[in-house]
Scaffold this motif. Sequence first.
Motif, PDB file in Angstrom:
ATOM      1  N   UNK A 167       3.468   5.573  -3.025  1.00  0.00           N
ATOM      2  CA  UNK A 167       4.235   6.680  -3.576  1.00  0.00           C
ATOM      3  C   UNK A 167       4.275   6.762  -4.795  1.00  0.00           C
ATOM      4  N   UNK A 168       4.309   5.712  -5.839  1.00  0.00           N
ATOM      5  CA  UNK A 168       4.324   5.462  -6.988  1.00  0.00           C
ATOM      6  C   UNK A 168       2.885   6.375  -8.056  1.00  0.00           C
ATOM      7  N   UNK A 169       1.615   6.606  -7.407  1.00  0.00           N
ATOM      8  CA  UNK A 169       0.884   7.247  -7.541  1.00  0.00           C
ATOM      9  C   UNK A 169       1.307   9.120  -7.082  1.00  0.00           C
ATOM     10  N   UNK A 170       1.822   9.079  -6.254  1.00  0.00           N
ATOM     11  CA  UNK A 170       2.355  10.281  -5.994  1.00  0.00           C
ATOM     12  C   UNK A 170       3.259  10.972  -6.342  1.00  0.00           C
ATOM     13  N   UNK A 171       3.845  10.389  -7.042  1.00  0.00           N
ATOM     14  CA  UNK A 171       4.948  10.413  -8.051  1.00  0.00           C
ATOM     15  C   UNK A 171       4.263  10.696  -9.243  1.00  0.00           C
ATOM     16  N   UNK A 173       0.458  -1.116   0.039  1.00  0.00           N
ATOM     17  CA  UNK A 173       0.127  -0.308   0.257  1.00  0.00           C
ATOM     18  C   UNK A 173       0.855   1.274  -0.003  1.00  0.00           C
ATOM     19  N   UNK A 174       1.998   1.462   0.672  1.00  0.00           N
ATOM     20  CA  UNK A 174       2.706   2.744   0.868  1.00  0.00           C
ATOM     21  C   UNK A 174       3.763   2.387  -0.737  1.00  0.00           C
ATOM     22  N   UNK A 175       4.472   1.654  -1.197  1.00  0.00           N
ATOM     23  CA  UNK A 175       4.623   1.942  -2.249  1.00  0.00           C
ATOM     24  C   UNK A 175       3.379   2.048  -3.545  1.00  0.00           C
ATOM     25  N   UNK A 176       2.323   1.341  -3.187  1.00  0.00           N
ATOM     26  CA  UNK A 176       1.252   2.372  -4.921  1.00  0.00           C
ATOM     27  C   UNK A 176       1.132   3.385  -4.385  1.00  0.00           C
TER      28      UNK A 176
END
Length: 138
Positions: free
Chosen positions: A132-136, A127-130
């Motif tokens: 961060x990917x969405x934020x990036x 969830x954290x990685x997703x």
Amino acid sequence: MNTQTRTAVRRPYVRPMRGWWKRDPFFLAYMARELTSVAVLAYAIVLAVGVVRLAQGEAAWNGWVAALRSPLALLLHLVLLVSFFVQAKTWFDIMPKTLPPLFVGGHRVAGRTITRAGRIATVAASIVLLALAGWGAS
């Protein structure tokens, strides 16, 4: 009858090995689970090709990305995803058997608690990685 004659008459026992894994449901499941490791190899090759294409320039990279968007590649990724779930389940199931005994407050931690903690940590990290990917991407 001497010893040499008795030895010559006896034939050695040869255990049949053909299809040994088909005779027991446990071994059938084991072989199916081991087959999913081929998916890990396949995805490693897909990623390695992506790195090579990235090094070859923008046109090669864009071609690789376009190939990944094909229906066949999407189906392959779906099969790989299911295989990775099987691999992950296997690893979490054996985690309590491979770790040294864990003690909290003087009590040994149950195996299912260790397995659940590993799964929860994986879901949280995903969830954290997703996020961060969405934020990036924005």
